[in-house]
Design an enzyme around this catalytic site. Structure first.
Site, PDB file in Angstrom:
ATOM      1  N   ASP A  32       0.816  -1.219   0.000  1.00  0.00           N
ATOM      2  CA  ASP A  32       0.000   0.000   0.000  1.00  0.00           C
ATOM      3  C   ASP A  32       0.855   1.277   0.000  1.00  0.00           C
ATOM      4  O   ASP A  32       0.701   2.148   0.876  1.00  0.00           O
ATOM      5  CB  ASP A  32      -0.919   0.015   1.234  1.00  0.00           C
ATOM      6  CG  ASP A  32      -1.673  -1.299   1.431  1.00  0.00           C
ATOM      7  OD1 ASP A  32      -2.052  -1.911   0.425  1.00  0.00           O
ATOM      8  OD2 ASP A  32      -1.872  -1.702   2.596  1.00  0.00           O
ATOM      9  N   GLU A 242     -11.383  -0.361  -3.153  1.00  0.00           N
ATOM     10  CA  GLU A 242     -10.554   0.239  -2.083  1.00  0.00           C
ATOM     11  C   GLU A 242      -9.381   0.975  -2.732  1.00  0.00           C
ATOM     12  O   GLU A 242      -9.311   1.086  -3.944  1.00  0.00           O
ATOM     13  CB  GLU A 242     -10.039  -0.852  -1.128  1.00  0.00           C
ATOM     14  CG  GLU A 242      -9.136  -1.881  -1.795  1.00  0.00           C
ATOM     15  CD  GLU A 242      -8.778  -3.054  -0.882  1.00  0.00           C
ATOM     16  OE1 GLU A 242      -9.255  -3.152   0.252  1.00  0.00           O
ATOM     17  OE2 GLU A 242      -7.996  -3.905  -1.353  1.00  0.00           O
TER      18      GLU A 242
HETATM   19  O1  FUB Z   1      -3.109  -3.686   3.481  1.00  0.00           O
HETATM   20  C1  FUB Z   1      -4.375  -3.942   4.018  1.00  0.00           C
HETATM   21  C2  FUB Z   1      -5.434  -3.632   3.037  1.00  0.00           C
HETATM   22  O2  FUB Z   1      -5.256  -4.430   1.884  1.00  0.00           O
HETATM   23  C3  FUB Z   1      -5.398  -2.223   2.514  1.00  0.00           C
HETATM   24  O3  FUB Z   1      -5.926  -1.288   3.399  1.00  0.00           O
HETATM   25  C4  FUB Z   1      -6.127  -2.407   1.249  1.00  0.00           C
HETATM   26  O4  FUB Z   1      -6.050  -1.334   0.372  1.00  0.00           O
HETATM   27  C5  FUB Z   1      -5.481  -3.652   0.718  1.00  0.00           C
HETATM   28  O5  FUB Z   1      -4.251  -3.393   0.109  1.00  0.00           O
END
Ligand code: FUB
Length: 342
Positions: A32, A242
Site C-alpha cells: 500500500d 478500495e
Molecule cells: O493492506 C491492508 C489492506 O489491503 C489495505 O488497506 C487495502 O487497500 C489492501 O491493500
C-alpha cells in the site's frame, strides 16, 4: 534494502515471466505505498506487513499489521532508506489492531500521518498523528477523526493549498456497514448485494485548517461510465473496491483505485476534487497476490506508479512495494502498465 533493478532482469515470477520491477525493500514486508515528494526527496508511507496467525479470509483478517515504517529515496533507482518505527498501534489510544494502508501530508512545518485501524468495537476508523519530521516518530491524536469510518485514507493537497481526504473500501473495509452514519457490525460482509444499483462509492471530505479533522461531512465520490451513469455494483471490473488515490495532471483531477476482487488499478477523471469522475481505464494489470494498491507522484520531471505484489513471499499477507515509470498519452489518458515484461 535494495534499489529497483532494470526491467526484465532478476528473479522470474511463478509462471516464468519477468517482473517489470523489483522490490524496493527486501528485509521486511511492505504494501500500500503512498508516495510524496517533500523538499525534493521521495518518501513512501507503506503498510508494514507481518506474518500473523490469522487465516486468510474475505475480510482481510490476515492483514494484522501493528506499526508503520517510512521509506525514503534521494534519486529514482537510488538507495532506499528504511526508517525506524514511525507509529505503533500500542501508542494509539483508540486503536486495537490492523494498522492498514496509511498516507501522509505536510502543512506549515508539520507532517501528518493518516491511518486506518480497528477500534475496540471492531469498526475501522481513521486516525491522525503528527511529527516535525517526514519519517516520524509520529504522535497520535487521542481519538480518531470525528465522522471518519472505513479504510485507506489518501490526502491530496490541491494547487490552491486546500486539502481533501479520500477514503473507503468495501468488504473488509466496511463501507457497506456504514451506510446509515453508524457502524453496523451485523451488516453485509461484502457490498450492497445489488448488482443493478449504483455501486458503493468512496468518500471525500475537505480537511480543516489544522489537518486533524474534516471541515465538512464526507461526500460520495461518484464514478460515472462513458454514458454519464454511475458505475453499478455488479460491474466488478470497474467499480470502486478500495485504495483511493488522487493526483492532478494538466488541470484535471485523476481519481484512481483498486477494483479488489478483479485485481485492477483503474482511474477516472474529473474537473473538481469532489468529482464527479468519469471512468477512463486501467493503470495496472493484476499483480501477483490478491490485493493491488498504489500511488502516483511526479518526481524529478517524471511520473511514477508505486504498487506492491507478493514476489518475495508468494503470500498475499506478505507484500513488497515497487515503483515504475508511468506514461500519459497526448490526450491525457494513462498508458496501461503490465507488471510483467513480455
Ligand atoms: O493492506 C491492508 C489492506 O489491503 C489495505 O488497506 C487495502 O487497500 C489492501 O491493500
Amino acid at each position: 534494502t535494495a534499489a529497483a533493478t532494470t526491467a526484465g532482469t532478476g528473479p522470474l515470477a511463478k509462471d516464468g515471466r519477468h517482473y517489470l520491477s523489483q522490490p524496493l525493500v527486501t528485509d521486511f514486508y511492505t504494501a500500500d505505498p503512498s508516495a510524496h515528494v517533500f523538499d525534493g526527496k521521495l518518501y513512501i508511507y507503506p503498510s508494514h506487513d507481518i506474518d500473523g496467525s490469522a487465516k486468510e479470509d474475505d475480510l482481510g483478517g490476515h492483514f494484522e499489521m501493528r506499526d508503520y515504517r517510512v521509506l525514503s529515496m534521494d534519486e529514482p533507482g537510488g538507495k532506499v532508506t528504511a526508517h525506524s518505527v514511525a507509529l505503533d498501534v500500542k501508542d494509539v489510544p483508540w486503536a486495537d489492531k490492523q494498522m492498514w494502508a496509511p498516507d501522509a501530508a505536510y502543512k506549515n512545518g508539520t507532517y501528518y500521518l493518516y491511518f486506518p485501524a480497528k477500534d475496540k468495537a471492531g469498526a475501522f476508523r481513521i486516525g491522525v498523528a503528527t511529527s516535525k519530521s517526514p519519517v516520524g516518530p509520529f504522535k497520535a491524536e487521542p481519538k480518531p477523526i470525528t465522522g471518519s469510518f472505513s479504510i485507506d485514507p489518501a490526502v491530496f493537497t490541491d494547487t490552491d493549498g486546500k486539502s481533501y481526504m479520500y477514503f473507503g473500501g468495501i468488504w473488509g473495509g466496511q463501507l457497506q456497514r456504514n451506510t446509515t452514519g453508524t457502524y453496523d457490525p451485523n451488516g453485509s460482509k461484502t457490498d450492497l448485494g445489488a448488482d443493478d444499483k449504483p455501486a458503493l462509492t468512496p468518500k471525500v471530505a475537505p480537511m480543516a485548517a489544522d489537518m486533524k479533522e474534516f471541515a465538512a461531512r464526507p461526500r460520495d465520490v461518484v464514478i460515472l461510465d462513458e454514458k454519464g451513469k454511475p458505475l453499478l455494483g455488479g460491474d466488478h471490473d470497474r467499480r470502486f473496491f478500495e485504495a483511493s488515490w488522487m493526483h492532478k495532471y494538466k488541470g484535471k483531477y485523476y481519481f484512481s483505485y483498486s477494483t479488489g476482487d478483479t485485481h485492477y488499478l483503474v482511474y477516472a477523471v474529473g474537473d473538481s476534487p469532489f468529482g464527479p469522475f468519469t471512468y477512463k481505464g486501467r493503470i495496472l494489470e493484476p499483480v501477483e497476490g490478491w490485493t493491488t494498491h498504489h500511488s502516483i507522484v511526479e518526481w524529478k520531471g517524471k511520473w511514477w506508479l508505486f504498487y506492491a505484489d507478493t514476489q518475495l513471499s508468494g503470500q498475499t499477507r506478505l507484500r513488497n512495494v515497487k515503483m515504475t515509470e508511468l506514461h500519459y498519452n497526448p490526450d491525457g489518458t494513462i498508458q496501461t502498465i503490465d507488471p510483467f515484461v513480455k
